[in-house]
Each structure stands twice: as C-alpha cells, then as structure tokens.
Write a protein that holds these residues in place. Structure first.
Motif, PDB file in Angstrom:
ATOM      1  N   THR A 153       0.824  -1.211   0.000  1.00 45.21           N
ATOM      2  CA  THR A 153       0.000   0.000   0.000  1.00 45.21           C
ATOM      3  C   THR A 153       0.856   1.257   0.000  1.00 45.21           C
ATOM      4  O   THR A 153       0.594   2.208  -0.749  1.00 45.21           O
ATOM      5  CB  THR A 153      -0.923   0.005   1.234  1.00 45.21           C
ATOM      6  OG1 THR A 153      -1.707  -1.195   1.239  1.00 45.21           O
ATOM      7  CG2 THR A 153      -1.848   1.210   1.229  1.00 45.21           C
ATOM      8  N   GLN A 154       1.911   1.259   0.803  1.00 49.98           N
ATOM      9  CA  GLN A 154       2.774   2.431   0.902  1.00 49.98           C
ATOM     10  C   GLN A 154       3.499   2.707  -0.414  1.00 49.98           C
ATOM     11  O   GLN A 154       3.595   3.860  -0.845  1.00 49.98           O
ATOM     12  CB  GLN A 154       3.781   2.243   2.033  1.00 49.98           C
ATOM     13  CG  GLN A 154       4.549   3.506   2.380  1.00 49.98           C
ATOM     14  CD  GLN A 154       5.311   3.371   3.688  1.00 49.98           C
ATOM     15  OE1 GLN A 154       4.961   2.581   4.543  1.00 49.98           O
ATOM     16  NE2 GLN A 154       6.373   4.150   3.847  1.00 49.98           N
ATOM     17  N   GLU A 156       2.559   1.797  -3.508  1.00 54.44           N
ATOM     18  CA  GLU A 156       1.588   2.247  -4.518  1.00 54.44           C
ATOM     19  C   GLU A 156       1.152   3.687  -4.267  1.00 54.44           C
ATOM     20  O   GLU A 156       1.013   4.472  -5.215  1.00 54.44           O
ATOM     21  CB  GLU A 156       0.384   1.313  -4.523  1.00 54.44           C
ATOM     22  CG  GLU A 156       0.704  -0.064  -5.097  1.00 54.44           C
ATOM     23  CD  GLU A 156      -0.473  -1.034  -5.040  1.00 54.44           C
ATOM     24  OE1 GLU A 156      -0.452  -2.018  -5.791  1.00 54.44           O
ATOM     25  OE2 GLU A 156      -1.398  -0.804  -4.222  1.00 54.44           O
ATOM     26  N   ASN A 157       0.966   4.057  -2.995  1.00 52.18           N
ATOM     27  CA  ASN A 157       0.508   5.417  -2.672  1.00 52.18           C
ATOM     28  C   ASN A 157       1.601   6.455  -2.876  1.00 52.18           C
ATOM     29  O   ASN A 157       1.329   7.575  -3.326  1.00 52.18           O
ATOM     30  CB  ASN A 157      -0.001   5.474  -1.226  1.00 52.18           C
ATOM     31  CG  ASN A 157      -1.322   4.749  -1.050  1.00 52.18           C
ATOM     32  OD1 ASN A 157      -2.013   4.442  -2.018  1.00 52.18           O
ATOM     33  ND2 ASN A 157      -1.689   4.454   0.193  1.00 52.18           N
ATOM     34  N   GLN A 158       2.846   6.103  -2.547  1.00 52.09           N
ATOM     35  CA  GLN A 158       3.928   7.085  -2.600  1.00 52.09           C
ATOM     36  C   GLN A 158       4.658   7.136  -3.935  1.00 52.09           C
ATOM     37  O   GLN A 158       5.108   8.196  -4.366  1.00 52.09           O
ATOM     38  CB  GLN A 158       4.935   6.804  -1.485  1.00 52.09           C
ATOM     39  CG  GLN A 158       4.395   7.046  -0.084  1.00 52.09           C
ATOM     40  CD  GLN A 158       5.469   6.903   0.986  1.00 52.09           C
ATOM     41  OE1 GLN A 158       6.658   6.795   0.692  1.00 52.09           O
ATOM     42  NE2 GLN A 158       5.064   6.902   2.252  1.00 52.09           N
ATOM     43  N   GLY A 160       3.565   5.121  -6.891  1.00 51.70           N
ATOM     44  CA  GLY A 160       2.761   4.752  -8.049  1.00 51.70           C
ATOM     45  C   GLY A 160       3.022   3.326  -8.501  1.00 51.70           C
ATOM     46  O   GLY A 160       3.731   2.560  -7.843  1.00 51.70           O
ATOM     47  N   THR A 162       1.958  -0.638  -9.635  1.00 46.04           N
ATOM     48  CA  THR A 162       1.194  -1.681  -8.960  1.00 46.04           C
ATOM     49  C   THR A 162       2.165  -2.655  -8.302  1.00 46.04           C
ATOM     50  O   THR A 162       3.222  -2.948  -8.848  1.00 46.04           O
ATOM     51  CB  THR A 162       0.291  -2.444  -9.938  1.00 46.04           C
ATOM     52  OG1 THR A 162       1.101  -2.986 -10.999  1.00 46.04           O
ATOM     53  CG2 THR A 162      -0.772  -1.547 -10.532  1.00 46.04           C
TER      54      THR A 162
END
Length: 233
Positions: A153-154, A156-158, A160, A162
């Motif tokens: 999650t971190q 992908e959020n920070q 980009g 997948t």
C-alpha cells in the motif's frame, strides 16, 4: 543466429575466463546463465589445476557447486571475495540491475557486496537502455511476511505503479524465499533516479532488501545473437 542458451554460455565462459584466477575466492550467483559459469569454472579447475573456493548465493548455487565438485565455502570463512559472477533480469545503460526474478535477491546482494568486483553475465534480451524496457515482471522486493500488505500500500501510494505478492506455482500460497520471507513485485513504475528510490524502499519498515542493484556491477557481458559477446562497463 545463436540461440538464447548459446548466448548465455558465451557470456558466462568469457566472464569466467577473464575474471577468475588461481587462488580466487568466487561468489557464485543464481539463475540459468550461472549454470554455464559453474560449468566453465569446473572445466578450468580440472584442466588448469586452479585453486578456487566458491561462496553460493542460494540453495541452487550451492547445489551447482557441489555437483561440479568445486570447493564450497562461506562468508564466515571468507568475508572478502575476489569476484562475484551473477546473472540479472535486466541491465540498463548505467549498469543498474534488476535482480530477484528467481527469488534470491537478498543473498545475491550480500555476496555481491563482499566482492571486489561484481561481474554480470546475461544474454542480449537482458540489455536495456532503462529499467522496465524489456523486463516486465517488476522489481522484486523481499519483505517480512506480516508487513507485505502495508508495504504494498505504501509503495503504490507514494511511488505509483502496482505491487503484487508473488504467488508460488507448485504450492498453494505465496513464494517463500530461502530466508523465509515473501516477495513483492513492483510493476508499471516510472523511470526514477534509482539510487534514491532504492534508499526510500529500504527505509520502509518490513522491507528486507530490494532487487535494485545500484552502483554495484563493475562490468556486464552479454552474449549476442551473432555469436559475439558485448562488454558493458
């Protein structure tokens, strides 16, 4: 036109011939191209009576060393190596590597870091201008099992892209490394400044190591389709 296997063999043989000398302590990498390097190393030990000691980077590498009756040692006995010969999943124009397609990235990086020089052997399909150009399976990241979802999650959020948990093919559930960890594969990434990204990934709690090898390789040998070998420094 040389086959891919022939290209791998050409690169492996040249690297072993040029970088292994008598009394060398050699790091033996993992993967399909390294099979030819160990084959050539065993030939030279037999024919030239070389005294060579080998440090494996994985269970596979250890088995190859034993099968070819080479002298097996480890980092406790030899913490400083003369050379490490290993493959790569992709090599860019600056010799930044993606490694870990076979799941051995942590031990590969440890052994490579102990060597005076890391020499990469590969066929021509592994040679790119930038990472992700040819290798589409992503950058492997070895993680502590309990942390895989927060890390995914971190990233992908920070950053980009997948991130996928690598699943095993012959067993139910995820791939488990030689070190008892999981592997995340980071795909669809941008063209980053890889030393900065590697540091950022390693600072995430639960990340054990990344498959980004930045400023580590001294030279790469690529077997080409025409039967020649390209050298990159």
């Amino acid at each position: 036109m040389a086959s891919l296997e022939s290209a791998k063999k050409l690169a492996a043989y040249k690297a072993v011939d040029l970088h292994v000398q008598n009394n060398s302590i050699v790091g033996v990498g993992s993967g399909s191209t390294v099979v030819y390097a160990v084959e050539r190393l065993a030939e030279r030990v037999k024919n030239e009576k070389l005294n060579v000691q080998c440090v494996p980077t994985s269970f596979q590498a250890r088995q190859l060393i034993i099968q070819h009756r080479l002298h097996l040692t480890d980092l406790e006995i030899h913490p400083r190596l003369d050379v490490c010969i290993d493959g790569a999943d992709e090599v860019d124009s600056t010799l930044t590597l993606i490694k870990g397609g076979g799941g051995c990235l942590l031990q590969e990086k440890i052994v490579a870091s102990c060597a005076k020089e890391l020499i990469i052997i590969a066929d021509y399909t592994k040679n790119s201008q930038k990472l992700g150009e040819q290798y589409k399976k992503g950058i492997p990241i070895e993680v502590v099992p309990m942390a895989y979802l927060p890390i995914k999650t971190q990233i992908e959020n920070q950053l980009g892209g997948t991130v996928e948990l690598r699943m095993a093919k012959a067993k139910a559930g995820p791939v488990v490394t030689d070190n008892g960890n999981f592997i995340l594969d980071w795909k669809n990434f941008q063209d980053y400044k890889w030393d900065t990204i590697n540091t950022k990934l390693n600072l995430i709690p639960g990340v054990v190591e990344t498959g980004l090898f930045v400023n580590m390789a001294k030279k790469a040998y690529f077997g080409l389709a025409d039967g020649s070998v390209k050298e990159q420094i």
